[in-house]
Design an enzyme around this catalytic site. Structure first.
Site, mmCIF file in Angstrom:
data_model
loop_
_atom_site.group_PDB
_atom_site.id
_atom_site.type_symbol
_atom_site.label_atom_id
_atom_site.label_comp_id
_atom_site.label_asym_id
_atom_site.label_seq_id
_atom_site.Cartn_x
_atom_site.Cartn_y
_atom_site.Cartn_z
ATOM 1 N N LYS A 268 -62.026 -16.668 13.773
ATOM 2 C CA LYS A 268 -61.693 -15.457 13.016
ATOM 3 C C LYS A 268 -62.319 -15.522 11.633
ATOM 4 O O LYS A 268 -62.612 -16.598 11.100
ATOM 5 C CB LYS A 268 -60.173 -15.262 12.884
ATOM 6 C CG LYS A 268 -59.405 -16.380 12.138
ATOM 7 C CD LYS A 268 -59.424 -16.294 10.629
ATOM 8 C CE LYS A 268 -58.726 -17.486 9.988
ATOM 9 N NZ LYS A 268 -59.017 -17.709 8.583
ATOM 10 N N ASP B 132 -52.077 -18.963 12.154
ATOM 11 C CA ASP B 132 -53.191 -18.190 12.718
ATOM 12 C C ASP B 132 -53.222 -18.206 14.249
ATOM 13 O O ASP B 132 -54.072 -17.555 14.856
ATOM 14 C CB ASP B 132 -54.530 -18.747 12.201
ATOM 15 C CG ASP B 132 -54.709 -18.540 10.700
ATOM 16 O OD1 ASP B 132 -53.966 -17.727 10.118
ATOM 17 O OD2 ASP B 132 -55.612 -19.179 10.127
#
Ligand code: C5P
Length: 308
Positions: A11, A145
Site C-alpha cells: 500500500k 494495516d
C-alpha cells in the site's frame, strides 16, 4: 487441499493525517490507503507426515531483503496464523513460505501484507470458511494495516487506521516507488513526529479527510491527486533520514505530478501521468543517492487473494 498460495499487494498512503498521541500509545489517523501492484506471495502447506512433533507453524522467507524478516514466532504471518487457529478454537499445523517483493520496513505495509496473506491462505488450507469481516477483525490485532491488506482497492482508515470505508475511484493511477537501502522503524518515526510537534508547540489538530483528495480519486484526475497528496509523518522521516529530500526532489524535477514519503518511509512514492511517464520517471529517480532502485506499479488493485 494440501497447499494454498495467496498474492497480496503493498500500500501507499495518499493522505496520512496524524492526530495527537493517545493514551494507548497509538495516534488517531485519517489514513487514505491505496493498494498498488507490488506483491508478496505467501504459500501455506500441510507439513509432511514425517514432520510430526515439529513446531505447529513454521516459516521460510525468500526474495527481496529476506534476511531482514524474522523467521520465528515473531514473524507477522506466523502470528496471524496462530491468531486464526486460536479464533477457530483448534490446533492447526502449517508450513508458510513467504516470497517477498514488497520492501521490508519500507513504509508499504509489507509485514501487514504477509499477515493478511497468511490469514487468507490458512483460512482456505484449514477449510475454516471464515468471512472477510472475521479475518479483518483478527488482523486488526496483529497490525493497524492488516485489515486494509485484506480489503485492497482504495479506502479511508480511521481510529488507528483499522476502521475502513472503501472509497470510490475512477481509472488507474501510475506510480514510481524509490526503494531505499535499509528501513525505518514505524514506532520511531511516530515518536519523532511527536517530538517535532512538541518542539514546535501549539495544538495538534484532529485529523480530517481532504475533500480535494477524495474528489480527485472520484474523478480519476492524476494532476489533482498529485497536488492533494500529504503525509504528516514526512517531516519526521526526513529528520531521521535527510537524504530522502534529494530523492523527492529528483522526482519533482523530473516532472512527477506528486511526490511524498510512503507511510513511515523510507520508500518514496511518485505519481505519474501514464505507464510510459512512470517508466521515464523511474530512470531519473534511480540516480538519487539514497535510491537503491525505482520500480513502477499501478493502483488500485484487489486485496489478498488466492492466486491462480
Ligand atoms: O499497528 P502497528 O503494529 O502496525 O503499528 C506499529 C507502530 O506504529 C505502533 O506501535 C505505534 O508506535 C505506531 N502507530 C501509531 N498510531 C497508529 C498506528 C501505528 O502510533 N495509528
Amino acid at each position: 487441499m494440501s497447499a494454498v498460495t495467496v498474492r497480496v499487494p503493498a500500500k501507499v498512503n495518499l493522505q496520512l493525517a496524524v492526530g495527537p498521541l493517545r493514551e494507548d500509545g497509538y495516534h488517531d489517523l485519517v489514513n487514505v490507503f491505496h493498494a498498488v501492484s507490488l506483491f508478496d506471495e505467501v504459500t501455506a502447506s500441510e507439513p509432511a507426515d514425517g514432520d510430526a512433533g515439529e513446531a505447529p507453524l513454521r516459516v521460510r522467507v525468500e526474495g527481496e531483503s529476506a534476511g531482514e524478516v524474522p523467521a520465528g514466532d515473531d514473524n507477522l504471518a506466523v502470528r496471524a496464523a496462530r491468531a486464526l487457529a486460536r479464533w477457530a478454537g483448534r490446533s492447526y499445523r502449517a508450513d508458510l513460505l513467504i516470497r517477498k517483493s514488497i520492501p521490508v520496513a519500507g513504509g508499504m505495509a509489507g509485514g501487514s501484507a504477509d499477515a493478511a496473506a497468511a490469514l487468507v491462505a490458512c483460512n482456505e488450507l484449514w477449510g475454516l470458511g471464515l468471512p472477510l469481516g472475521d479475518l479483518m477483525e483478527i488482523g486488526a490485532d496483529i497490525g493497524s494495516d492488516v485489515p486494509f491488506a485484506l480489503l485492497g482497492g482504495t479506502a479511508v482508515g480511521t481510529g488507528r487506521g483499522e476502521r475502513l470505508t472503501p472509497l470510490p475511484t475512477s481509472g488507474v493511477f501510475h506510480w514510481v516507488f524509490a526503494l531505499a537501502g535499509g528501513g525505518l522503524s514505524t514506532p520511531r518515526v511516530y515518536g519523532e513526529c511527536d517530538r517535532l510537534r512538541e518542539e514546535a508547540g501549539g495544538p495538534v489538530p484532529r485529523p480530517t479527510a481532504s475533500d480535494d483528495l477524495l474528489a480527485a480519486l472520484r474523478k480519476g484526475d492524476p494532476h489533482a491527486l498529485g497536488r492533494a497528496l500529504t503525509n504528516d509523518l514526512q517531516p519526521a522521516a526526513l529528520e531521521l533520514r535527510p537524504a530522502l529530500a534529494a530523492t523527492l526532489d529528483a522526482g519533482r524535477v523530473a516532472g512527477a505530478l506528486g511526490a511524498l514519503v510512503s507511510g513511515s518511509g523510507p520508500t518514496c512514492a511518485f505519481l505519474a501521468e501514464s505507464a510510459e511517464h512512470a517508466a521515464a520517471l523511474a530512470k531519473s529517480i534511480e540516480v538519487a543517492d539514497d535510491c537503491r532502485s525505482a520500480v513502477t506499479a499501478s493502483g488500485p488493485v484487489p486485496g489478498a487473494s488466492v492466486a491462480g
